[in-house]
Design a protein around this motif. Structure first.
Motif, PDB file in Angstrom:
ATOM      1  N   SER A 169       6.765  -0.286 -12.859  1.00  0.00           N
ATOM      2  CA  SER A 169       6.009  -1.643 -11.739  1.00  0.00           C
ATOM      3  C   SER A 169       7.173  -1.485 -10.953  1.00  0.00           C
ATOM      4  N   PHE A 170       7.465  -1.482  -9.932  1.00  0.00           N
ATOM      5  CA  PHE A 170       7.669  -1.871  -8.037  1.00  0.00           C
ATOM      6  C   PHE A 170       8.724  -3.055  -8.775  1.00  0.00           C
ATOM      7  N   TYR A 171       9.994  -3.556  -8.590  1.00  0.00           N
ATOM      8  CA  TYR A 171      10.459  -4.392  -7.986  1.00  0.00           C
ATOM      9  C   TYR A 171      11.175  -4.451  -7.086  1.00  0.00           C
ATOM     10  N   GLN A 172      11.128  -5.100  -5.742  1.00  0.00           N
ATOM     11  CA  GLN A 172      12.441  -5.110  -5.384  1.00  0.00           C
ATOM     12  C   GLN A 172      13.533  -4.673  -5.646  1.00  0.00           C
ATOM     13  N   ILE A 173      14.375  -4.332  -4.561  1.00  0.00           N
ATOM     14  CA  ILE A 173      16.097  -3.671  -5.656  1.00  0.00           C
ATOM     15  C   ILE A 173      17.147  -4.194  -5.080  1.00  0.00           C
ATOM     16  N   PRO A 210       2.507  -2.736   2.409  1.00  0.00           N
ATOM     17  CA  PRO A 210       2.385  -1.257   1.968  1.00  0.00           C
ATOM     18  C   PRO A 210       3.233  -0.448   1.683  1.00  0.00           C
ATOM     19  N   PRO A 211       3.067   0.548   1.394  1.00  0.00           N
ATOM     20  CA  PRO A 211       4.434   2.321   1.186  1.00  0.00           C
ATOM     21  C   PRO A 211       4.913   2.182   1.983  1.00  0.00           C
ATOM     22  N   ARG A 212       5.425   3.514   2.477  1.00  0.00           N
ATOM     23  CA  ARG A 212       6.298   4.230   3.443  1.00  0.00           C
ATOM     24  C   ARG A 212       5.462   4.600   4.701  1.00  0.00           C
ATOM     25  N   CYS A 259       0.514  -5.570  -4.418  1.00  0.00           N
ATOM     26  CA  CYS A 259       1.403  -6.845  -4.698  1.00  0.00           C
ATOM     27  C   CYS A 259       2.013  -6.366  -5.630  1.00  0.00           C
ATOM     28  N   GLY A 260       2.076  -5.093  -6.398  1.00  0.00           N
ATOM     29  CA  GLY A 260       3.258  -4.987  -7.177  1.00  0.00           C
ATOM     30  C   GLY A 260       3.018  -5.981  -8.301  1.00  0.00           C
ATOM     31  N   ILE A 261       4.129  -6.141  -8.908  1.00  0.00           N
ATOM     32  CA  ILE A 261       3.767  -7.370  -9.849  1.00  0.00           C
ATOM     33  C   ILE A 261       2.860  -8.355  -9.409  1.00  0.00           C
ATOM     34  N   GLY A 262       3.140  -8.634  -8.257  1.00  0.00           N
ATOM     35  CA  GLY A 262       2.530 -10.301  -8.017  1.00  0.00           C
ATOM     36  C   GLY A 262       3.814 -11.254  -7.157  1.00  0.00           C
ATOM     37  N   THR A 263       4.175 -10.634  -7.343  1.00  0.00           N
ATOM     38  CA  THR A 263       6.396 -11.855  -6.967  1.00  0.00           C
ATOM     39  C   THR A 263       5.929 -12.631  -5.428  1.00  0.00           C
ATOM     40  N   ILE A 264       5.400 -12.013  -4.275  1.00  0.00           N
ATOM     41  CA  ILE A 264       4.776 -12.953  -3.391  1.00  0.00           C
ATOM     42  C   ILE A 264       3.567 -13.876  -3.566  1.00  0.00           C
ATOM     43  N   GLY A 265       2.496 -13.663  -4.117  1.00  0.00           N
ATOM     44  CA  GLY A 265       1.678 -14.295  -4.166  1.00  0.00           C
ATOM     45  C   GLY A 265       1.699 -15.003  -5.104  1.00  0.00           C
ATOM     46  N   VAL A 274      -3.686  -7.186  -5.005  1.00  0.00           N
ATOM     47  CA  VAL A 274      -4.691  -6.155  -5.966  1.00  0.00           C
ATOM     48  C   VAL A 274      -3.326  -4.829  -5.592  1.00  0.00           C
ATOM     49  N   GLU A 275      -3.133  -3.936  -6.470  1.00  0.00           N
ATOM     50  CA  GLU A 275      -2.397  -3.013  -7.147  1.00  0.00           C
ATOM     51  C   GLU A 275      -2.577  -1.706  -7.028  1.00  0.00           C
ATOM     52  N   LEU A 276      -2.014  -1.371  -6.802  1.00  0.00           N
ATOM     53  CA  LEU A 276      -2.789   0.727  -8.121  1.00  0.00           C
ATOM     54  C   LEU A 276      -2.272   0.534  -9.000  1.00  0.00           C
ATOM     55  N   ASN A 277      -0.693   0.529  -9.287  1.00  0.00           N
ATOM     56  CA  ASN A 277      -0.357   0.619 -10.775  1.00  0.00           C
ATOM     57  C   ASN A 277      -0.898  -0.539 -11.672  1.00  0.00           C
ATOM     58  N   LYS A 278      -1.283   0.365 -12.543  1.00  0.00           N
ATOM     59  CA  LYS A 278      -1.764  -0.940 -13.089  1.00  0.00           C
ATOM     60  C   LYS A 278      -1.160  -1.335 -14.321  1.00  0.00           C
ATOM     61  N   PRO A 311      -6.445  -4.051 -10.336  1.00  0.00           N
ATOM     62  CA  PRO A 311      -5.811  -2.960 -10.219  1.00  0.00           C
ATOM     63  C   PRO A 311      -6.835  -2.029  -9.318  1.00  0.00           C
ATOM     64  N   GLY A 312      -6.373  -1.191  -8.643  1.00  0.00           N
ATOM     65  CA  GLY A 312      -7.160  -0.894  -7.475  1.00  0.00           C
ATOM     66  C   GLY A 312      -6.370  -0.189  -5.993  1.00  0.00           C
ATOM     67  N   ASP A 313      -7.274   1.282  -5.661  1.00  0.00           N
ATOM     68  CA  ASP A 313      -6.621   0.743  -3.690  1.00  0.00           C
ATOM     69  C   ASP A 313      -7.307  -0.340  -3.340  1.00  0.00           C
ATOM     70  N   ALA A 314      -6.273  -0.453  -2.427  1.00  0.00           N
ATOM     71  CA  ALA A 314      -6.334  -1.798  -1.794  1.00  0.00           C
ATOM     72  C   ALA A 314      -7.415  -1.699  -0.662  1.00  0.00           C
ATOM     73  N   GLY A 315      -7.415  -0.438  -0.215  1.00  0.00           N
ATOM     74  CA  GLY A 315      -8.670   0.034   0.837  1.00  0.00           C
ATOM     75  C   GLY A 315      -9.926  -0.370   0.456  1.00  0.00           C
TER      76      GLY A 315
HETATM   77  N1  SAH Z   1       4.525  -6.827  -2.756  1.00  0.00           N
HETATM   78  C1  SAH Z   1       4.912  -6.011  -3.548  1.00  0.00           C
HETATM   79  C2  SAH Z   1       5.449  -4.772  -4.097  1.00  0.00           C
HETATM   80  C3  SAH Z   1       5.465  -4.149  -2.560  1.00  0.00           C
HETATM   81  S1  SAH Z   1       5.779  -2.158  -2.357  1.00  0.00           S
HETATM   82  C4  SAH Z   1       6.247  -6.531  -3.994  1.00  0.00           C
HETATM   83  O1  SAH Z   1       7.610  -7.021  -2.381  1.00  0.00           O
HETATM   84  O2  SAH Z   1       7.437  -6.641  -4.655  1.00  0.00           O
HETATM   85  C5  SAH Z   1       4.157  -1.256  -2.402  1.00  0.00           C
HETATM   86  C6  SAH Z   1       3.012  -1.466  -3.450  1.00  0.00           C
HETATM   87  O3  SAH Z   1       2.198  -0.720  -3.319  1.00  0.00           O
HETATM   88  C7  SAH Z   1       3.808  -0.989  -4.680  1.00  0.00           C
HETATM   89  O4  SAH Z   1       3.348  -1.166  -5.930  1.00  0.00           O
HETATM   90  C8  SAH Z   1       2.644   0.411  -4.949  1.00  0.00           C
HETATM   91  O5  SAH Z   1       1.803   1.034  -5.961  1.00  0.00           O
HETATM   92  C9  SAH Z   1       1.662  -0.098  -3.813  1.00  0.00           C
HETATM   93  N2  SAH Z   1       0.608   0.912  -3.847  1.00  0.00           N
HETATM   94  C10 SAH Z   1       0.511   2.059  -3.327  1.00  0.00           C
HETATM   95  N3  SAH Z   1      -0.069   2.923  -2.300  1.00  0.00           N
HETATM   96  C11 SAH Z   1      -1.271   1.782  -2.711  1.00  0.00           C
HETATM   97  C12 SAH Z   1      -2.858   1.379  -2.118  1.00  0.00           C
HETATM   98  N4  SAH Z   1      -3.469   2.224  -1.724  1.00  0.00           N
HETATM   99  N5  SAH Z   1      -3.208   0.869  -2.992  1.00  0.00           N
HETATM  100  C13 SAH Z   1      -2.881  -0.270  -3.264  1.00  0.00           C
HETATM  101  N6  SAH Z   1      -1.589  -0.400  -4.210  1.00  0.00           N
HETATM  102  C14 SAH Z   1      -0.967   0.861  -3.361  1.00  0.00           C
END
Ligand code: SAH
Length: 414
Positions: A214-218, A316-318, A247-253, A266-270, A292-296
């Motif tokens: 899971s993504f977690y801010q570093i 979103p990612p980079r 949302c990653g592991i839901g931190t902001i929400g 909503v987050e792609l990584n199950k 779980p799913g693609d945010a779009g």
């Molecule tokens: N908001 C979170 C995660 C931000 S990082 C936090 O602050 O910790 C970006 C997240 O987007 C990652 O968890 C990644 O898995 C997710 N992600 C990447 N592509 C995605 C997509 N198409 N749909 C939904 N989530 C996606």
């Protein structure tokens, strides 16, 4: 340590390339990042002052080292030399958590004493490829992930026992199987060798479970400031339906949930979604749902059903967001969008699209989440303008903006 110190010498700096700003004072680094953000986003409004760190060292709560051997056969670890797979042996790093660094040193020592083979990319022989350590700075809980090409790890119980003897703070040890040769460090399969397979950390007063993938801010110190700003920008009153996209592991929400009526994540990584659902339960939060799913795709589905949201957090990612996501969001017409980005270049493209489709940028604030590197994180507030009167100049501060709006409303009442 003095943050204005001009040079911090690092033995690996010439080859590592991780700290591009080494040799530049911290003050100057912040100035560069401010200018960079202004260059990309300044056209949308005033860029507020970048939020820097008081102690810009050892901030990484996640430390990853590739493993190898030197010419004498000693186990070495570190990051790869830029654009190569040559390991730059690193013992102390300015950015990495010190405790995690010590644990990696012990892992190296034990791999030698247990005679465990290090994987050799050229010959294809050997077992262990990488080691990854994550530490919850607030809880002190540590996760060690050993990344290997095979699920068979000799003397695994004794290895874990010896590791925990030296570092009792280790809460879980995971064997991650990655037999593929891509740039991804982690493979799909995780085998828990010790503990529960996750650690917890506390951020903004909430407890979060973190799984290996899971993504977690570093940088938790800066993340707290970033989230607090994002939630402040959202202007929540308790009645809003809020979307936490990417949302990653839901931190902001979850951090915003007590100020909203409903949170939908909503987050792609199950695995991250599973963490988010458990995190809401463990924090006794009953108004948040995670999918779980693609945010779009998810947003398109919501928009098609005629669902509405008052506020959207998007992180979103980079690569930035997608047209599909933004079109659906525009259709759902939230009053406010809080856009957090780890890449202001792609954010600039997305802001261009959103400002052409009924939104105005109200706030832009950069955050230094990665001192000594070129990375900059930004938090932008966008507001929907409903009519021409709402189209006030974007250089106004939010307080001024609302004061004008209130005055206009008063006038209309009279
Ligand atoms: N908001 C979170 C995660 C931000 S990082 C936090 O602050 O910790 C970006 C997240 O987007 C990652 O968890 C990644 O898995 C997710 N992600 C990447 N592509 C995605 C997509 N198409 N749909 C939904 N989530 C996606």
């Amino acid at each position: 340590m003095d943050k204005n110190e001009t040079t911090k010498i690092c033995s690996a700096s010439k080859k590592c390339g991780g700290c591009r700003y080494l040799g530049i004072s911290y003050k100057e680094q912040l100035r560069k990042k401010q200018k960079y953000t202004e260059g990309l986003l300044g056209g949308y409004g005033k860029v507020l002052d970048i939020e820097g760190m008081d102690e810009p060292y050892y901030y990484r709560n996640k430390v990853h080292h590739a493993l190898g051997r030197d010419k004498k056969g000693n186990v070495i670890s570190g990051s790869y030399e830029e654009s190569t797979h040559k390991i730059v042996p690193t013992d102390t790093c300015l950015l990495e958590d010190k405790v995690s660094g010590e644990i990696i040193r012990t892992v190296r020592k034990l791999l030698t004493s247990f005679k465990i083979q290090i994987f050799n990319e050229k010959s294809g022989y050997g077992l262990v490829r990488h080691v990854l350590v994550r530490r919850g700075f607030a809880t002190g809980e540590v996760m060690v992930v050993l990344i290997a090409v095979s699920p068979v790890f000799p003397s695994k119980n004794n290895f874990v026992k010896a590791l925990r003897k030296e570092h009792p703070e280790i809460k879980t040890v995971i064997l991650n199987v990655n037999d593929r040769f891509t740039s991804m460090v982690l493979g799909k399969r995780n085998i828990t060798l010790y503990g529960d397979g996750y650690i917890s950390d506390i951020l903004c007063g909430r407890r979060f479970r973190i799984s290996p993938s899971s993504f977690y801010q570093i940088n938790p110190v800066q993340t707290k400031k970033l989230y607090e700003t994002a939630i402040e920008y959202a202007g929540l009153t308790g009645n809003e339906t809020v979307i936490d996209a990417y949302c990653g592991i839901g931190t902001i929400g979850l951090c915003a949930s007590d100020r909203a009526a409903h949170v939908i994540g909503v987050e792609l990584n199950k695995d991250a979604v599973k963490d988010a659902i458990i995190n809401s339960k463990e924090n006794k939060i009953s108004n948040a749902r995670f999918y779980p799913g693609d945010a779009g795709e998810f947003m398109t589905g919501m928009a098609a059903k005629g669902d509405r949201a008052d506020v959207v957090f998007m992180d979103p990612p980079r690569s930035g967001s997608t047209k599909e996501f933004m079109d659906a969001m525009i259709k759902m017409s939230p009053d406010r969008i809080v856009y957090i980005s780890c890449n202001p270049a792609t954010q600039a493209d997305d802001l261009q699209y959103l400002t052409k489709h009924g939104y105005k940028v109200r706030k832009i604030k950069p955050f230094d989440l990665f001192p000594w590197t070129e990375h900059v994180e930004t938090c932008c507030l966008l507001e929907r303008f409903r009519n021409a009167k709402d189209h006030v100049t974007f250089t106004l501060d939010m307080e001024d903006y609302y004061r004008i709006k209130d005055a206009e409303a008063d006038k209309e009442k009279r």
